[in-house]
Design a protein around this motif. Structure first.
Motif, PDB file in Angstrom:
ATOM      1  N   GLY A  81       0.872  -1.240   0.097  1.00 60.09           N
ATOM      2  CA  GLY A  81      -0.064   0.082  -0.092  1.00 60.09           C
ATOM      3  C   GLY A  81       0.812   1.370   0.042  1.00 60.09           C
ATOM      4  N   ALA A  82       1.737   1.095   0.875  1.00 61.44           N
ATOM      5  CA  ALA A  82       2.889   2.466   0.870  1.00 61.44           C
ATOM      6  C   ALA A  82       3.560   2.618  -0.232  1.00 61.44           C
ATOM      7  N   LYS A  83       3.927   1.543  -1.123  1.00 59.00           N
ATOM      8  CA  LYS A  83       4.433   1.574  -2.393  1.00 59.00           C
ATOM      9  C   LYS A  83       3.826   2.058  -3.457  1.00 59.00           C
ATOM     10  N   SER A  84       2.593   1.660  -3.385  1.00 62.77           N
ATOM     11  CA  SER A  84       1.595   2.049  -4.496  1.00 62.77           C
ATOM     12  C   SER A  84       1.037   3.364  -4.417  1.00 62.77           C
ATOM     13  N   GLY A  85       0.810   3.908  -3.182  1.00 64.67           N
ATOM     14  CA  GLY A  85       0.346   5.211  -2.981  1.00 64.67           C
ATOM     15  C   GLY A  85      -1.185   5.043  -3.126  1.00 64.67           C
ATOM     16  N   GLY A  86      -1.680   3.922  -2.859  1.00 66.76           N
ATOM     17  CA  GLY A  86      -3.206   3.842  -2.967  1.00 66.76           C
ATOM     18  C   GLY A  86      -3.520   2.356  -2.743  1.00 66.76           C
ATOM     19  N   SER A  87      -4.875   2.263  -2.511  1.00 67.07           N
ATOM     20  CA  SER A  87      -5.181   0.668  -2.600  1.00 67.07           C
ATOM     21  C   SER A  87      -6.780   0.444  -2.731  1.00 67.07           C
ATOM     22  N   SER A  88      -7.056  -0.465  -3.054  1.00 68.18           N
ATOM     23  CA  SER A  88      -8.431  -1.026  -3.300  1.00 68.18           C
ATOM     24  C   SER A  88      -8.670  -2.462  -2.773  1.00 68.18           C
ATOM     25  N   VAL A  89      -9.862  -2.807  -2.712  1.00 66.85           N
ATOM     26  CA  VAL A  89     -10.406  -4.196  -2.344  1.00 66.85           C
ATOM     27  C   VAL A  89      -9.530  -5.423  -3.235  1.00 66.85           C
ATOM     28  N   ASN A  90      -9.402  -4.952  -4.327  1.00 65.36           N
ATOM     29  CA  ASN A  90      -8.757  -5.884  -5.240  1.00 65.36           C
ATOM     30  C   ASN A  90      -7.177  -6.033  -4.848  1.00 65.36           C
ATOM     31  N   MET A  91      -6.584  -5.002  -4.301  1.00 65.38           N
ATOM     32  CA  MET A  91      -5.105  -5.219  -3.912  1.00 65.38           C
ATOM     33  C   MET A  91      -4.904  -6.808  -3.573  1.00 65.38           C
ATOM     34  N   GLY A  92      -3.901  -7.316  -4.046  1.00 62.10           N
ATOM     35  CA  GLY A  92      -3.432  -8.671  -3.541  1.00 62.10           C
ATOM     36  C   GLY A  92      -3.904  -9.810  -4.175  1.00 62.10           C
ATOM     37  N   TYR A  93      -5.119  -9.558  -4.932  1.00 65.83           N
ATOM     38  CA  TYR A  93      -5.748 -10.627  -5.737  1.00 65.83           C
ATOM     39  C   TYR A  93      -5.088 -11.449  -6.248  1.00 65.83           C
ATOM     40  N   GLY A  94      -4.998 -12.871  -6.077  1.00 58.88           N
ATOM     41  CA  GLY A  94      -4.241 -13.734  -7.020  1.00 58.88           C
ATOM     42  C   GLY A  94      -2.723 -13.842  -6.294  1.00 58.88           C
ATOM     43  N   TRP A  95      -2.610 -13.175  -5.337  1.00 59.41           N
ATOM     44  CA  TRP A  95      -1.012 -13.241  -5.022  1.00 59.41           C
ATOM     45  C   TRP A  95      -0.732 -14.381  -4.292  1.00 59.41           C
ATOM     46  N   GLU A  96      -1.700 -15.097  -3.543  1.00 61.40           N
ATOM     47  CA  GLU A  96      -1.534 -16.369  -3.041  1.00 61.40           C
ATOM     48  C   GLU A  96      -1.001 -17.525  -3.978  1.00 61.40           C
ATOM     49  N   LEU A  97      -1.518 -17.520  -5.131  1.00 61.48           N
ATOM     50  CA  LEU A  97      -1.055 -18.427  -6.237  1.00 61.48           C
ATOM     51  C   LEU A  97       0.360 -18.095  -6.566  1.00 61.48           C
ATOM     52  N   GLU A  98       0.585 -16.898  -6.694  1.00 60.63           N
ATOM     53  CA  GLU A  98       2.050 -16.573  -7.164  1.00 60.63           C
ATOM     54  C   GLU A  98       3.064 -16.928  -5.906  1.00 60.63           C
ATOM     55  N   ALA A  99       2.607 -16.854  -4.709  1.00 58.74           N
ATOM     56  CA  ALA A  99       3.387 -17.265  -3.601  1.00 58.74           C
ATOM     57  C   ALA A  99       3.589 -18.762  -3.570  1.00 58.74           C
ATOM     58  N   ILE A 100       2.688 -19.212  -3.936  1.00 59.64           N
ATOM     59  CA  ILE A 100       2.814 -20.856  -3.658  1.00 59.64           C
ATOM     60  C   ILE A 100       3.498 -21.323  -4.978  1.00 59.64           C
ATOM     61  N   ALA A 101       3.290 -20.923  -6.187  1.00 53.25           N
ATOM     62  CA  ALA A 101       4.316 -20.994  -7.446  1.00 53.25           C
ATOM     63  C   ALA A 101       5.828 -20.691  -7.039  1.00 53.25           C
ATOM     64  N   ALA A 102       5.678 -19.426  -6.759  1.00 53.77           N
ATOM     65  CA  ALA A 102       7.291 -19.196  -6.046  1.00 53.77           C
ATOM     66  C   ALA A 102       7.663 -20.132  -5.118  1.00 53.77           C
ATOM     67  N   CYS A 103       7.128 -20.500  -4.101  1.00 54.40           N
ATOM     68  CA  CYS A 103       7.643 -21.571  -3.391  1.00 54.40           C
ATOM     69  C   CYS A 103       8.251 -22.789  -3.895  1.00 54.40           C
ATOM     70  N   THR A 104       7.189 -23.196  -4.611  1.00 56.84           N
ATOM     71  CA  THR A 104       7.390 -24.396  -5.405  1.00 56.84           C
ATOM     72  C   THR A 104       8.612 -24.462  -6.373  1.00 56.84           C
ATOM     73  N   ILE A 105       8.863 -23.274  -7.094  1.00 47.22           N
ATOM     74  CA  ILE A 105      10.034 -23.175  -7.881  1.00 47.22           C
ATOM     75  C   ILE A 105      11.110 -23.105  -7.187  1.00 47.22           C
ATOM     76  N   GLY A 106      10.914 -22.474  -5.811  1.00 45.68           N
ATOM     77  CA  GLY A 106      12.338 -22.640  -5.160  1.00 45.68           C
ATOM     78  C   GLY A 106      12.541 -23.621  -4.340  1.00 45.68           C
ATOM     79  N   GLY A 107      11.767 -24.686  -4.453  1.00 41.70           N
ATOM     80  CA  GLY A 107      12.008 -26.086  -3.669  1.00 41.70           C
ATOM     81  C   GLY A 107      11.193 -26.514  -2.606  1.00 41.70           C
ATOM     82  N   VAL A 108      10.191 -25.455  -2.163  1.00 37.66           N
ATOM     83  CA  VAL A 108       9.486 -25.761  -0.976  1.00 37.66           C
ATOM     84  C   VAL A 108       8.305 -26.924  -1.736  1.00 37.66           C
ATOM     85  N   SER A 109       8.347 -28.157  -0.996  1.00 32.70           N
ATOM     86  CA  SER A 109       7.436 -29.095  -1.631  1.00 32.70           C
ATOM     87  C   SER A 109       5.884 -28.936  -1.094  1.00 32.70           C
ATOM     88  N   VAL A 110       5.193 -29.068  -2.032  1.00 32.07           N
ATOM     89  CA  VAL A 110       3.635 -29.099  -1.579  1.00 32.07           C
ATOM     90  C   VAL A 110       3.349 -30.390  -0.959  1.00 32.07           C
TER      91      VAL A 110
END
Length: 332
Positions: free
Chosen positions: A246-275
């Protein structure tokens, strides 16, 4: 004891996504020389910082064979709560018109408020997963909708802006005019999580649960308490990530962060964190987040249509999970 023979085929398959994305980055750098410019590299790192913090939270859930689909919505909720409490006094659309500014320390107080709110939802996630035995996928999916609904009710779906400089400076400021505060905060979180994962009993319990939950219980591990702490810690990471975004963007809305959980899961898996649980390192999480962010940046520099970028990201997520399951089956 004989050394294990290097198998190029297995290496390429297990690390195929990283190899392909490194080649894509080199190709993008050749086609667009500004891709490797200091300003772009800095911009990529600034985007990685809050996402790394969020992925650190998700990693704990994955290591215990769980997941957290409410991560992105908690990021949005934290960003909205912080935004409504840190607007300028003369901003025309101020959410709380009569709310005074209590000084710079109020920024820290608002961060703690965001963390406390998200930790309540994280605790509920932990209780649902551990005591009610609801699968993490279903439990956190329900929490995703609950948090989104709470954010809609709180903000009335109104975009939020007009932040105080003391707040935006947290994400845009630099220590001694050189090192961005975002880097320092992300580094501190990464080191703290590494210490917990590798040096604290909680970390050992976490890996034990991911490896074999029944065996961990027999060994005396309080699996329910450990899971609750994991989801609370994850929620704290989402709150901090949302506060910074929010501080970086200078604004926010209810849709901020939408889908980020999938990015985080994918990033963890790419980095060797096993599901499949029991495996994962904080260093791997950082690599995964960096690789995923480079993918998005490469597609933007190559002029790929935004719609196709989503398709590419979806393919990476599916392939990352598939390769992780392949490694798990091979190990078994």
């Amino acid at each position: 004891m004989t050394a294990k023979k290097f198998n190029a085929k297995d290496f390429l398959i297990n690390n195929g996504i990283i190899v392909v994305l490194v080649l894509l980055a080199l190709y993008t750098g050749i086609m667009q020389p500004t891709f490797f410019s200091p300003s772009n590299i800095k911009n990529v790192c600034l985007n990685v910082a809050p996402r790394f913090i969020i992925a650190c939270g998700v990693s704990g859930c994955l290591i215990t064979k769980g997941t957290d689909l409410s991560a992105g919505r908690m990021v949005g909720l934290a960003a909205c709560v912080a935004g409504t409490l840190l607007q300028k006094a003369d901003y025309s659309g101020k959410f709380f018109p009569n709310l005074p500014f209590f000084g710079t320390w109020w920024v820290l107080a608002v961060l703690l408020i965001c963390v406390a709110i998200c930790c309540v939802f994280g605790a509920i996630n932990g209780l649902v997963v551990s005591y009610l035995q609801v699968p993490a996928f279903i439990g956190t999916l329900g929490m995703q909708l609950i948090v989104y609904g709470v954010c809609l009710v709180y903000t009335n779906a109104t975009p939020i802006g007009g932040y105080r400089p003391a707040y935006t400076e947290v994400a845009k400021g630099q220590l001694f005019g050189v090192v961005p505060y975002l880097f320092i905060i992300a580094l501190a979180v990464g080191l703290a999580m590494w210490f917990v994962y590798n040096k604290m009993p909680h970390g050992k319990y976490m890996y034990a649960i991911g490896g074999n939950e029944q065996a961990a219980e027999v060994a005396g591990v309080n699996t329910k308490k450990t899971k609750i702490l994991i989801y609370i810690t994850a929620a704290a990471c989402y709150a901090l990530g949302g506060f910074l975004v929010g501080a970086k963007s200078g604004g926010s809305s209810v849709n901020m962060g939408y889908g980020w959980e999938l990015e985080a899961i994918a990033a963890c898996t790419i980095g060797g964190v096993s599901v499949n649980g029991g495996i994962g390192k904080i260093s791997g999480v950082l690599i995964g987040v960096l690789v995923f962010e480079i993918l998005k940046t490469c597609l933007q520099y190559l002029g790929v249509d935004t719609n196709y970028q989503y398709i590419a990201q979806g393919i990476v997520i599916v392939v990352a999970i598939a390769l992780d399951i392949r490694k798990y089956i091979a190990k078994k």
